[in-house]
Structures are given as C-alpha cells and as structure tokens.
Design a protein around this motif. Structure first.
Motif, PDB file in Angstrom:
ATOM      1  N   VAL A   1       0.829  -1.208   0.000  1.00  0.00           N
ATOM      2  CA  VAL A   1       0.000   0.000   0.000  1.00  0.00           C
ATOM      3  C   VAL A   1       0.866   1.262   0.000  1.00  0.00           C
ATOM      4  N   CYS A   2       1.784   1.358   0.931  1.00  0.00           N
ATOM      5  CA  CYS A   2       2.625   2.563   1.009  1.00  0.00           C
ATOM      6  C   CYS A   2       3.533   2.681  -0.208  1.00  0.00           C
ATOM      7  N   GLY A   3       4.054   1.561  -0.690  1.00  0.00           N
ATOM      8  CA  GLY A   3       4.860   1.596  -1.906  1.00  0.00           C
ATOM      9  C   GLY A   3       4.058   2.105  -3.084  1.00  0.00           C
ATOM     10  N   GLY A   4       2.816   1.648  -3.212  1.00  0.00           N
ATOM     11  CA  GLY A   4       1.952   2.126  -4.287  1.00  0.00           C
ATOM     12  C   GLY A   4       1.638   3.607  -4.177  1.00  0.00           C
ATOM     13  N   LEU A   5       1.358   4.073  -2.956  1.00  0.00           N
ATOM     14  CA  LEU A   5       1.076   5.491  -2.764  1.00  0.00           C
ATOM     15  C   LEU A   5       2.294   6.359  -3.070  1.00  0.00           C
ATOM     16  N   VAL A   6       3.464   5.917  -2.613  1.00  0.00           N
ATOM     17  CA  VAL A   6       4.692   6.658  -2.908  1.00  0.00           C
ATOM     18  C   VAL A   6       4.959   6.640  -4.406  1.00  0.00           C
ATOM     19  N   LEU A   7       4.782   5.516  -5.043  1.00  0.00           N
ATOM     20  CA  LEU A   7       4.959   5.395  -6.492  1.00  0.00           C
ATOM     21  C   LEU A   7       4.108   6.420  -7.236  1.00  0.00           C
ATOM     22  N   LEU A   8       2.842   6.538  -6.838  1.00  0.00           N
ATOM     23  CA  LEU A   8       1.923   7.457  -7.499  1.00  0.00           C
ATOM     24  C   LEU A   8       2.097   8.901  -7.051  1.00  0.00           C
ATOM     25  N   GLY A   9       2.728   9.085  -5.921  1.00  0.00           N
ATOM     26  CA  GLY A   9       2.860  10.436  -5.380  1.00  0.00           C
ATOM     27  C   GLY A   9       1.571  10.911  -4.757  1.00  0.00           C
ATOM     28  N   LEU A  10       0.856  10.000  -4.122  1.00  0.00           N
ATOM     29  CA  LEU A  10      -0.411  10.308  -3.449  1.00  0.00           C
ATOM     30  C   LEU A  10      -0.209  10.181  -1.942  1.00  0.00           C
ATOM     31  N   GLY A  11      -0.339  11.266  -1.215  1.00  0.00           N
ATOM     32  CA  GLY A  11      -0.104  11.207   0.220  1.00  0.00           C
ATOM     33  C   GLY A  11       1.314  10.738   0.520  1.00  0.00           C
ATOM     34  N   THR A  12       2.253  11.229  -0.263  1.00  0.00           N
ATOM     35  CA  THR A  12       3.628  10.734  -0.217  1.00  0.00           C
ATOM     36  C   THR A  12       4.236  10.836   1.169  1.00  0.00           C
ATOM     37  N   ARG A  13       4.100  11.978   1.803  1.00  0.00           N
ATOM     38  CA  ARG A  13       4.755  12.174   3.103  1.00  0.00           C
ATOM     39  C   ARG A  13       4.181  11.248   4.167  1.00  0.00           C
TER      40      ARG A  13
ATOM     41  N   GLY B   1       8.549  16.173  -8.518  1.00  0.00           N
ATOM     42  CA  GLY B   1       7.692  16.314  -9.691  1.00  0.00           C
ATOM     43  C   GLY B   1       6.992  15.003 -10.027  1.00  0.00           C
ATOM     44  N   LEU B   2       6.096  15.065 -10.973  1.00  0.00           N
ATOM     45  CA  LEU B   2       5.395  13.890 -11.496  1.00  0.00           C
ATOM     46  C   LEU B   2       4.551  13.174 -10.446  1.00  0.00           C
ATOM     47  N   ALA B   3       3.991  13.909  -9.510  1.00  0.00           N
ATOM     48  CA  ALA B   3       3.195  13.307  -8.437  1.00  0.00           C
ATOM     49  C   ALA B   3       1.722  13.669  -8.600  1.00  0.00           C
ATOM     50  N   LEU B   4       0.850  12.725  -8.252  1.00  0.00           N
ATOM     51  CA  LEU B   4      -0.583  12.995  -8.312  1.00  0.00           C
ATOM     52  C   LEU B   4      -1.018  14.002  -7.255  1.00  0.00           C
ATOM     53  N   ASP B   5      -0.253  14.125  -6.177  1.00  0.00           N
ATOM     54  CA  ASP B   5      -0.552  15.140  -5.162  1.00  0.00           C
ATOM     55  C   ASP B   5      -0.639  16.527  -5.791  1.00  0.00           C
ATOM     56  N   ALA B   6       0.233  16.796  -6.745  1.00  0.00           N
ATOM     57  CA  ALA B   6       0.253  18.106  -7.395  1.00  0.00           C
ATOM     58  C   ALA B   6      -1.045  18.356  -8.152  1.00  0.00           C
ATOM     59  N   LEU B   7      -1.581  17.331  -8.794  1.00  0.00           N
ATOM     60  CA  LEU B   7      -2.851  17.500  -9.520  1.00  0.00           C
ATOM     61  C   LEU B   7      -3.987  17.836  -8.574  1.00  0.00           C
TER      62      LEU B   7
END
Length: 159
Positions: free
Chosen positions: A64-76, A126-132
């Motif tokens: 789960v955390c690897g997937g979120l970090v990969l996508l840049g969703l809730g990275t921190r 860059g390239l993170a869904l968080d930015a969108l």
C-alpha cells in the motif's frame, strides 16, 4: 551560478520524482511478492500466511505505502509509515544479530528506512498525483473563498 548548476536545479523536482517512483515500485514489489507469491514470492518462495505477525502486516504496508509513494499520493504520510515499518524491521529482525547492517543482513531495511525518511522531508518532487489534486483544490478555493477549510488564517508565528 554556473549554467550546469542552474540546469541541475531546474531538473531537481523531476529527479526527485523519478527517485520516488523507483523506490515506491521496489517497495511495492516486496509487498506483492510476499502477499501474492509473485516475483519469486516471500523468503524461500510462496506467500506469507494471512494475519501472520509481523510478516503479513509488513507486506500490506509495503504494497500500500509503496503504491502510494509510487503514485505520489499522500507521499509524506505513506513515507512516514513505510520508514517506521522499516525501522521496526531493522531493530526487531536484524539488530539482535550484530551491530552493523552489513553484518546482520539489515542493509535493505536500513536503506528503505532512510530513503523514506528523506521523502518525508523533501516531499514527492515532480510527477506526483498530489500536485494534480493540490491544483484542483487551489482552483476551487479561488472560485469560492469561503469553501470549507479556506478561511483566512492569521500570520504564522516565527520561532
């Protein structure tokens, strides 16, 4: 500043984003291997038994955390949980064997722990869904300044 330094500084968010993507993918692969038996499976092949402490829970966190970090969703937040789980893995599974990671087989746990700790402080790059989602929220608050959670706050206090 030199031209090379300027260009490297401009590329920094994208380099950090690629770093985050690779680390997230590798971490998620560990979880998928343990949970689903793919990519060689868990240690010695196969899967981790559902609910087995701590292996199954660690694998879920990895996936789960690897997937979120990969996508840049809730990275921190995901990096915080992942870093803590790897610190636990290092001290619980490896530290009792020897002092140094090279001696106790904990290099991967230590590297993932510190890598995710770095992402907590740097953010997704860059390239993170968080930015969108951040851009959508900013546009919504510009249209409706009274939207929930956007009331004008006082100036921050400097320490």
């Amino acid at each position: 500043m030199s031209t090379l330094t300027n260009r490297l500084n401009q590329a920094q968010p994208y380099a950090l984003g690629l770093f985050r993507i690779v680390v997230g993918l590798l971490f998620a692969c560990h979880g998928a291997a343990s949970l689903f038996g793919i990519l060689g499976g868990a240690k010695g092949g196969g899967t981790v038994a559902v609910g087995a402490w701590p292996g199954w829970y660690a694998a879920v966190i990895q996936l789960v955390c690897g997937g979120l970090v990969l996508l840049g969703l809730g990275t921190r937040g995901a990096a915080f949980i992942a870093s803590g789980s790897m610190a636990y893995a290092y001290f619980w599974a490896h530290q009792s064997e020897a002092l140094f990671p090279l001696q106790n087989g904990g290099e991967l746990s230590a590297l993932f722990c510190w890598t995710f700790a770095l992402l907590i402080f740097t953010g997704p790059g860059g390239l993170a869904l968080d930015a969108l989602f951040g851009q959508k929220a900013a546009k919504a608050s510009q249209r409706d300044p009274n939207a929930h959670g956007t009331e004008k706050q006082g100036a921050p206090v400097a320490a």
